[in-house]
Design a protein around this motif. Structure first.
Motif, PDB file in Angstrom:
ATOM      1  N   GLU A 130       0.860  -1.183   0.000  1.00 45.37           N
ATOM      2  CA  GLU A 130       0.000   0.000   0.000  1.00 45.37           C
ATOM      3  C   GLU A 130       0.896   1.232   0.000  1.00 45.37           C
ATOM      4  O   GLU A 130       1.788   1.356   0.833  1.00 45.37           O
ATOM      5  CB  GLU A 130      -0.887   0.021   1.253  1.00 45.37           C
ATOM      6  CG  GLU A 130      -1.801  -1.182   1.384  1.00 45.37           C
ATOM      7  CD  GLU A 130      -2.207  -1.445   2.824  1.00 45.37           C
ATOM      8  OE1 GLU A 130      -1.805  -0.658   3.707  1.00 45.37           O
ATOM      9  OE2 GLU A 130      -2.898  -2.441   3.069  1.00 45.37           O
ATOM     10  N   ASN A 131       0.675   2.120  -0.945  1.00 47.26           N
ATOM     11  CA  ASN A 131       1.422   3.370  -1.034  1.00 47.26           C
ATOM     12  C   ASN A 131       0.464   4.528  -0.812  1.00 47.26           C
ATOM     13  O   ASN A 131      -0.441   4.771  -1.624  1.00 47.26           O
ATOM     14  CB  ASN A 131       2.091   3.497  -2.402  1.00 47.26           C
ATOM     15  CG  ASN A 131       3.172   2.451  -2.606  1.00 47.26           C
ATOM     16  OD1 ASN A 131       4.325   2.645  -2.257  1.00 47.26           O
ATOM     17  ND2 ASN A 131       2.789   1.311  -3.186  1.00 47.26           N
ATOM     18  N   TYR A 132       0.656   5.223   0.301  1.00 53.43           N
ATOM     19  CA  TYR A 132      -0.194   6.358   0.652  1.00 53.43           C
ATOM     20  C   TYR A 132       0.543   7.647   0.316  1.00 53.43           C
ATOM     21  O   TYR A 132       1.601   7.932   0.888  1.00 53.43           O
ATOM     22  CB  TYR A 132      -0.513   6.348   2.148  1.00 53.43           C
ATOM     23  CG  TYR A 132      -1.241   5.121   2.639  1.00 53.43           C
ATOM     24  CD1 TYR A 132      -2.628   5.124   2.774  1.00 53.43           C
ATOM     25  CD2 TYR A 132      -0.545   3.968   2.984  1.00 53.43           C
ATOM     26  CE1 TYR A 132      -3.306   4.002   3.245  1.00 53.43           C
ATOM     27  CE2 TYR A 132      -1.211   2.836   3.454  1.00 53.43           C
ATOM     28  CZ  TYR A 132      -2.580   2.864   3.580  1.00 53.43           C
ATOM     29  OH  TYR A 132      -3.246   1.747   4.050  1.00 53.43           O
TER      30      TYR A 132
ATOM     31  N   VAL B  11       0.621  11.559   0.696  1.00 57.12           N
ATOM     32  CA  VAL B  11       0.075  12.319   1.819  1.00 57.12           C
ATOM     33  C   VAL B  11       0.260  13.828   1.654  1.00 57.12           C
ATOM     34  O   VAL B  11       1.308  14.294   1.197  1.00 57.12           O
ATOM     35  CB  VAL B  11       0.768  11.859   3.129  1.00 57.12           C
ATOM     36  CG1 VAL B  11       0.226  12.630   4.319  1.00 57.12           C
ATOM     37  CG2 VAL B  11       0.583  10.355   3.329  1.00 57.12           C
TER      38      VAL B  11
ATOM     39  N   PRO C 119      -4.003  11.108   3.471  1.00 54.74           N
ATOM     40  CA  PRO C 119      -3.785  10.583   2.118  1.00 54.74           C
ATOM     41  C   PRO C 119      -4.727  11.217   1.097  1.00 54.74           C
ATOM     42  O   PRO C 119      -5.907  11.426   1.378  1.00 54.74           O
ATOM     43  CB  PRO C 119      -4.067   9.089   2.265  1.00 54.74           C
ATOM     44  CG  PRO C 119      -4.995   8.989   3.431  1.00 54.74           C
ATOM     45  CD  PRO C 119      -4.624  10.112   4.364  1.00 54.74           C
TER      46      PRO C 119
ATOM     47  N   VAL D 166      -4.054   6.621  -2.951  1.00 55.87           N
ATOM     48  CA  VAL D 166      -3.538   5.348  -2.440  1.00 55.87           C
ATOM     49  C   VAL D 166      -3.457   4.361  -3.592  1.00 55.87           C
ATOM     50  O   VAL D 166      -4.428   4.190  -4.352  1.00 55.87           O
ATOM     51  CB  VAL D 166      -4.435   4.761  -1.330  1.00 55.87           C
ATOM     52  CG1 VAL D 166      -3.826   3.447  -0.812  1.00 55.87           C
ATOM     53  CG2 VAL D 166      -4.625   5.752  -0.189  1.00 55.87           C
TER      54      VAL D 166
ATOM     55  N   LYS E 157      -2.782   0.385  -4.134  1.00 56.58           N
ATOM     56  CA  LYS E 157      -2.730  -0.887  -3.421  1.00 56.58           C
ATOM     57  C   LYS E 157      -2.508  -2.009  -4.427  1.00 56.58           C
ATOM     58  O   LYS E 157      -3.245  -2.122  -5.413  1.00 56.58           O
ATOM     59  CB  LYS E 157      -4.027  -1.120  -2.640  1.00 56.58           C
ATOM     60  CG  LYS E 157      -3.986  -2.292  -1.654  1.00 56.58           C
ATOM     61  CD  LYS E 157      -5.253  -2.293  -0.798  1.00 56.58           C
ATOM     62  CE  LYS E 157      -5.180  -3.323   0.326  1.00 56.58           C
ATOM     63  NZ  LYS E 157      -5.250  -4.712  -0.187  1.00 56.58           N
TER      64      LYS E 157
ATOM     65  N   LEU F 284      -8.534   0.987   4.477  1.00 55.51           N
ATOM     66  CA  LEU F 284      -7.268   1.662   4.222  1.00 55.51           C
ATOM     67  C   LEU F 284      -7.029   2.772   5.235  1.00 55.51           C
ATOM     68  O   LEU F 284      -5.904   2.969   5.703  1.00 55.51           O
ATOM     69  CB  LEU F 284      -7.253   2.238   2.804  1.00 55.51           C
ATOM     70  CG  LEU F 284      -7.119   1.239   1.660  1.00 55.51           C
ATOM     71  CD1 LEU F 284      -7.337   1.941   0.323  1.00 55.51           C
ATOM     72  CD2 LEU F 284      -5.760   0.553   1.684  1.00 55.51           C
ATOM     73  N   GLN F 285      -8.077   3.489   5.572  1.00 55.86           N
ATOM     74  CA  GLN F 285      -7.929   4.574   6.540  1.00 55.86           C
ATOM     75  C   GLN F 285      -7.551   4.029   7.912  1.00 55.86           C
ATOM     76  O   GLN F 285      -6.728   4.623   8.626  1.00 55.86           O
ATOM     77  CB  GLN F 285      -9.233   5.369   6.637  1.00 55.86           C
ATOM     78  CG  GLN F 285      -9.135   6.625   7.477  1.00 55.86           C
ATOM     79  CD  GLN F 285      -8.166   7.644   6.913  1.00 55.86           C
ATOM     80  OE1 GLN F 285      -8.298   8.057   5.755  1.00 55.86           O
ATOM     81  NE2 GLN F 285      -7.182   8.065   7.716  1.00 55.86           N
TER      82      GLN F 285
ATOM     83  N   PHE G   1      -3.912   3.151   7.688  1.00 53.50           N
ATOM     84  CA  PHE G   1      -3.123   4.378   7.666  1.00 53.50           C
ATOM     85  C   PHE G   1      -3.025   4.986   9.062  1.00 53.50           C
ATOM     86  O   PHE G   1      -1.952   5.458   9.473  1.00 53.50           O
ATOM     87  CB  PHE G   1      -3.743   5.381   6.689  1.00 53.50           C
ATOM     88  CG  PHE G   1      -3.000   6.682   6.614  1.00 53.50           C
ATOM     89  CD1 PHE G   1      -1.789   6.764   5.929  1.00 53.50           C
ATOM     90  CD2 PHE G   1      -3.487   7.820   7.228  1.00 53.50           C
ATOM     91  CE1 PHE G   1      -1.081   7.960   5.860  1.00 53.50           C
ATOM     92  CE2 PHE G   1      -2.797   9.018   7.168  1.00 53.50           C
ATOM     93  CZ  PHE G   1      -1.595   9.087   6.480  1.00 53.50           C
TER      94      PHE G   1
END
Length: 214
Positions: A111-113, A115, A120, A123, A125, A194-195, A198
């Motif tokens: 997962e790449n957030y 920001v 975020p 995202v 995924k 996801l939140q 995060f």
């Protein structure tokens, strides 16, 4: 014996992931290839209230990330039979990207957030499930079932969620490339899970070295 199998499985996962890591670098980039890149990429010159603005800002920050111009700190963790790694990327103390990788014997997820102001706005995924797919005990064949998801977020709410699925086989010389697979609108456009993840990553951003479960 179980640990030996887990280690060998993770090696297979990581080797498969190397081919797919390029996705993050080229897929969204390709969508905005005709856009001019602002030199002040981390000054947040783009409007993050539209998909196009998010794509442009992603592209600018990602250019710094892939060029290794961002500072980074990281930690590893072990949770039951799952291993994980978290990396926080920043410039001048401002957090720009959080990368979370975790895997077990037959599954891996990245997962790449991206920001802004601690929240975020995009995202990416990338999930991979691998399994044996024929061959022989001496030379087994495998397949990777890959699911990529992209979430465009404005003020904490998703405004677009895209998904693509494809399969890579070790026996095939003509595997599909991510950039050639069409995105589809996701029926369930939600970032709730996801939140939650995060929030856990942000809670542990001062961790160093190795820890147990998040």
């Amino acid at each position: 014996m179980k640990k030996l199998f887990l280690i060998s499985s993770l090696i297979i996962i990581i080797s498969c992931k190397k081919e797919n890591d390029k996705t993050l670098e080229n897929d969204v980039t390709q969508e905005v290839s005709n856009s001019k890149i602002n030199k002040d990429s981390l000054q947040l010159k783009n409007d993050l209230h539209s998909v196009d603005g998010i794509k442009k800002e992603y592209n600018l920050v990602n250019s710094k990330l892939t060029a290794k111009k961002l500072d980074s700190v990281s930690f590893d963790y072990e949770c039951e039979e799952r291993s994980g790694n978290v990396v926080y990327y920043s410039e001048k103390g401002i957090l720009k990207v959080v990368k979370h990788f975790n895997a077990d014997s037959h599954f891996s997820s990245t997962e790449n957030y991206f920001v802004n102001d601690g929240k975020p706005y995009f995202v990416f995924k990338d999930d991979t499930v691998w399994s044996f797919d024929g061959g022989t005990p001496e030379k087994p064949e495998t397949k990777d079932d890959i699911t990529e998801q992209r979430f465009y977020i404005v003020e904490g709410k998703p405004i677009q969620c895209l998904e693509k699925k494809y399969t890579l086989k070790s026996s095939s010389k003509n595997n599909p490339k991510s950039e050639n697979v069409h995105n589809k609108e996701m029926k369930n456009c939600s970032i709730d899970e996801l939140q939650k993840t995060f929030n856990l990553l942000m809670k542990n951003k001062e961790k160093k070295g190795k820890m147990n479960c998040l």
